[in-house]
Design an enzyme around this catalytic site. Structure first.
Site, PDB file in Angstrom:
ATOM      1  N   ASP A   1      69.251  42.118  15.797  1.00  0.00           N
ATOM      2  CA  ASP A   1      69.207  42.218  14.385  1.00  0.00           C
ATOM      3  C   ASP A   1      70.600  42.518  13.859  1.00  0.00           C
ATOM      4  OD1 ASP A   1      68.045  42.426  11.766  1.00  0.00           O
ATOM      5  OD2 ASP A   1      67.379  44.440  12.360  1.00  0.00           O
TER       6      ASP A   1
ATOM      7  N   HIS B   1      62.888  39.185   3.773  1.00  0.00           N
ATOM      8  CA  HIS B   1      64.217  39.699   4.183  1.00  0.00           C
ATOM      9  C   HIS B   1      65.306  38.657   4.450  1.00  0.00           C
ATOM     10  CE1 HIS B   1      63.890  44.447   3.458  1.00  0.00           C
ATOM     11  NE2 HIS B   1      63.527  43.772   2.493  1.00  0.00           N
TER      12      HIS B   1
ATOM     13  N   GLU C   1      57.248  46.414   6.125  1.00  0.00           N
ATOM     14  CA  GLU C   1      58.089  45.785   7.049  1.00  0.00           C
ATOM     15  C   GLU C   1      58.310  46.176   8.547  1.00  0.00           C
ATOM     16  OE1 GLU C   1      62.180  45.759   5.895  1.00  0.00           O
ATOM     17  OE2 GLU C   1      63.177  44.482   7.106  1.00  0.00           O
TER      18      GLU C   1
ATOM     19  N   TRP D   1      60.082  50.318   5.095  1.00  0.00           N
ATOM     20  CA  TRP D   1      60.555  50.050   6.270  1.00  0.00           C
ATOM     21  C   TRP D   1      60.763  51.507   6.829  1.00  0.00           C
ATOM     22  CZ3 TRP D   1      65.397  51.151   8.553  1.00  0.00           C
ATOM     23  CH2 TRP D   1      65.432  51.016   9.880  1.00  0.00           C
TER      24      TRP D   1
ATOM     25  N   HIS E   1      64.181  40.547  12.565  1.00  0.00           N
ATOM     26  CA  HIS E   1      63.199  41.318  13.342  1.00  0.00           C
ATOM     27  C   HIS E   1      62.213  40.763  14.234  1.00  0.00           C
ATOM     28  CE1 HIS E   1      63.515  44.903  10.088  1.00  0.00           C
ATOM     29  NE2 HIS E   1      65.028  44.357  10.598  1.00  0.00           N
TER      30      HIS E   1
ATOM     31  N   LYS F   1      59.412  45.450  12.366  1.00  0.00           N
ATOM     32  CA  LYS F   1      60.556  45.292  13.340  1.00  0.00           C
ATOM     33  C   LYS F   1      60.236  45.174  14.710  1.00  0.00           C
ATOM     34  CE  LYS F   1      65.490  47.123  13.454  1.00  0.00           C
ATOM     35  NZ  LYS F   1      66.350  47.698  12.742  1.00  0.00           N
TER      36      LYS F   1
ATOM     37  N   ASP G   1      68.666  40.684   3.163  1.00  0.00           N
ATOM     38  CA  ASP G   1      68.965  41.838   3.808  1.00  0.00           C
ATOM     39  C   ASP G   1      69.874  41.732   4.910  1.00  0.00           C
ATOM     40  OD1 ASP G   1      68.963  44.299   4.775  1.00  0.00           O
ATOM     41  OD2 ASP G   1      67.125  44.192   5.798  1.00  0.00           O
TER      42      ASP G   1
ATOM     43  N   ASP H   1      61.352  40.120   7.820  1.00  0.00           N
ATOM     44  CA  ASP H   1      62.943  40.268   7.854  1.00  0.00           C
ATOM     45  C   ASP H   1      63.222  39.141   9.233  1.00  0.00           C
ATOM     46  OD1 ASP H   1      65.483  40.787   8.851  1.00  0.00           O
ATOM     47  OD2 ASP H   1      65.264  42.654   7.663  1.00  0.00           O
TER      48      ASP H   1
ATOM     49  N   ASP I   1      72.409  41.500  11.327  1.00  0.00           N
ATOM     50  CA  ASP I   1      72.362  41.590   9.777  1.00  0.00           C
ATOM     51  C   ASP I   1      73.836  40.973   9.371  1.00  0.00           C
ATOM     52  OD1 ASP I   1      70.195  42.715   8.338  1.00  0.00           O
ATOM     53  OD2 ASP I   1      70.655  44.634   9.614  1.00  0.00           O
TER      54      ASP I   1
HETATM   55  C1  RNT Z   1      66.120  47.486   8.812  1.00  0.00           C
HETATM   56  C2  RNT Z   1      65.337  46.932   7.945  1.00  0.00           C
HETATM   57  C3  RNT Z   1      65.425  47.206   6.573  1.00  0.00           C
HETATM   58  C4  RNT Z   1      66.757  47.535   6.130  1.00  0.00           C
HETATM   59  C5  RNT Z   1      66.890  48.096   4.541  1.00  0.00           C
HETATM   60  C6  RNT Z   1      68.439  48.813   4.411  1.00  0.00           C
HETATM   61  O1  RNT Z   1      66.079  46.901  10.196  1.00  0.00           O
HETATM   62  O2  RNT Z   1      65.892  45.406   7.919  1.00  0.00           O
HETATM   63  O3  RNT Z   1      64.782  46.418   5.443  1.00  0.00           O
HETATM   64  O4  RNT Z   1      67.747  46.793   6.247  1.00  0.00           O
HETATM   65  O5  RNT Z   1      65.997  49.063   4.311  1.00  0.00           O
HETATM   66 ZN    ZN Z   2      65.083  44.201   6.173  1.00  0.00          ZN
END
Ligand code: RNT
Ligand code: ZN
Length: 418
Positions: free
Chosen positions: A294, A286, A226, A187, A262, A228, A326, A259, A296
């Site tokens: 996003d 993720h 990955e 990523w 994302h 986003k 993640d 993810d 998290d």
């Molecule tokens: C970032 C991505 C990625 C990170 C990690 C730390 O938006 O989700 O995967 O969270 O690599």
């Molecule tokens: Zn991620």
């Protein structure tokens, strides 16, 4: 009656209840036991790592909050991860980022990293029954800027190409050591805050970088890429968008990482599973929880995660989908965050495995759509919780909320003293 007997009794009743809708609970439990999560090492220290513990997190991602007790070094991080693991039923993997290397107190730049910097991790993983996954790290570095693998400046782009190639070598060594492929996620944060008028150019550069990086074939590691939607400070353009990586993955036989934070917030990630399965070899997840962006947040057992798990199980794809977590919440006990998110993800998969899918599919095939919806609704309150408790007890981890006091104890004795 003892607590254990109650768990057994509730389980036995659940087995009967599920049998009435055609579900074999013991089969579901056997499948559940085989599901490994890939735990993200970066929840323990807010994505800091050991390259530069005083450095700022960059790359459009942010861990918000300043709850005390974060892991400050490798020893603490490992201890915290083992503590979290002791509350999560089953066997799991650990997902490392390059910045978590064992650099022995020296500065090792990203284009110099070698497998030897992860030797102690490999030994530790073996000792503690973890398999390792890996990530190249494009962020939090003086050369990160807003463009890495898509940078028109050849010297910067080459630096990141070299870094990513080295990370693949490290992954290959990890895979060999554990006799199981190490999955390496790529990523990068590349993007732009404002209107970008040469979008094609940066994507061409990224494509070319990936071609160079992936030219070397390996047998003990697998790549995933990955995408986003946007990052903070890069709201207008992301070079590695979903379309970009989906195209690249389909054309080059690479796994795409989904993810769950994302995408547009109303987009269903679950619905992507059956399409990806047809055009890409495997899928990396993720699992996260986006709140408005996003963000998290810690994964919970919500409809999004449940739908995702159900789609994977309905597609009979547990062996083709890798379940990574993640999220990074710095506002609550970080070990608690690991455990909540991991157990929530597992609860979703357990419910998916307990779905009365044969009857549901029969209804659908017969165009009995009231019946399908009715059973889907009723299935929500089938006694999956009794099966979950039994699964935890069988795996010798705390049942129900019992892990709360255990984590409080660890906080009192260990993390609060940091
Ligand atoms: C970032 C991505 C990625 C990170 C990690 C730390 O938006 O989700 O995967 O969270 O690599
Ligand atoms: Zn991620």
């Amino acid at each position: 009656m003892s607590k254990d007997q109650n768990i057994q009794k509730a389980f036995d009743l659940a087995v009967e209840r599920y049998a009435a809708v055609g579900v074999d609970v013991n089969k579901a439990l056997a499948d559940m036991q085989k599901i490994s999560l890939s735990l993200h090492c970066w929840q323990a220290d807010d994505v800091t790592g050991f390259e530069n513990p005083d450095g700022q997190l960059s790359g459009g991602i942010q861990a918000t909050g300043n709850y005390p007790g974060k892991a400050r070094n490798m020893e603490e991080l490992r201890a915290d991860i083992l503590k979290a693991k002791s509350f999560i039923p089953g066997d799991h993997r650990l997902n490392l980022h390059e910045i978590y290397g064992d650099f022995g107190g020296k500065f090792v730049d990203r284009d110099k990293v070698e497998p030897k910097h992860f030797a102690s991790w490999m030994a530790w993983a073996k000792e503690n029954n973890f398999k390792l996954d890996f990530n190249s790290t494009s962020f939090s570095h003086p050369k990160s800027g807003s463009l890495s693998l898509s940078n028109p400046d050849k010297s910067i782009r080459d630096f990141w190409i070299e870094h990513t190639k080295r990370c693949r070598t490290i992954s290959e060594e990890m895979g060999k050591a554990q006799n199981d492929p190490c999955i390496m996620n790529l990523w990068i944060h590349d993007g732009s805050k404002d209107i970008t008028v040469n979008r094609l150019k940066y994507r061409e550069l990224l494509k070319d970088s990936l071609d160079q990086i992936f030219a070397q074939k390996y047998d003990n590691m697998k790549d995933c890429i990955e995408s986003k939607l946007f990052g903070i400070g890069a709201e207008s353009y992301t070079v590695g968008s979903h379309d970009f990586y989906l195209g690249y993955g389909a054309q080059n036989g690479k796994m795409v990482t989904l993810d769950t934070g994302h995408f547009h917030l109303t987009e269903s990630i679950a619905d992507k599973i059956s399409s990806l399965l047809l055009f890409t070899p495997e899928i990396m997840l993720h699992v996260s929880r986006p709140i408005r962006w996003d963000s998290d947040h810690v994964t919970i057992m919500n409809d999004d995660t449940l739908d995702l798990a159900k789609e994977i199980v309905r597609s009979n794809a547990l062996d083709r989908v890798h379940i990574g977590l993640d999220y990074f919440d710095a506002s609550i006990n970080r070990i608690g965050a690991y455990v909540i998110g991991s157990r929530a993800t597992q609860k979703c998969f357990l419910q998916a495995l307990l779905e009365p899918i044969a009857t549901l599919r029969q209804y659908e095939a017969n165009d009995q759509l009231f019946e399908r919806l009715a059973l889907l609704e009723e299935a929500k309150s089938l006694p999956w919780g009794a099966v979950w408790d039994y699964f935890c007890a069988k795996n010798n981890v705390p049942v129900g909320e019992n892990y709360i006091t255990e984590i409080q104890k660890y906080e009192k004795e260990v993390t609060s003293k940091r």
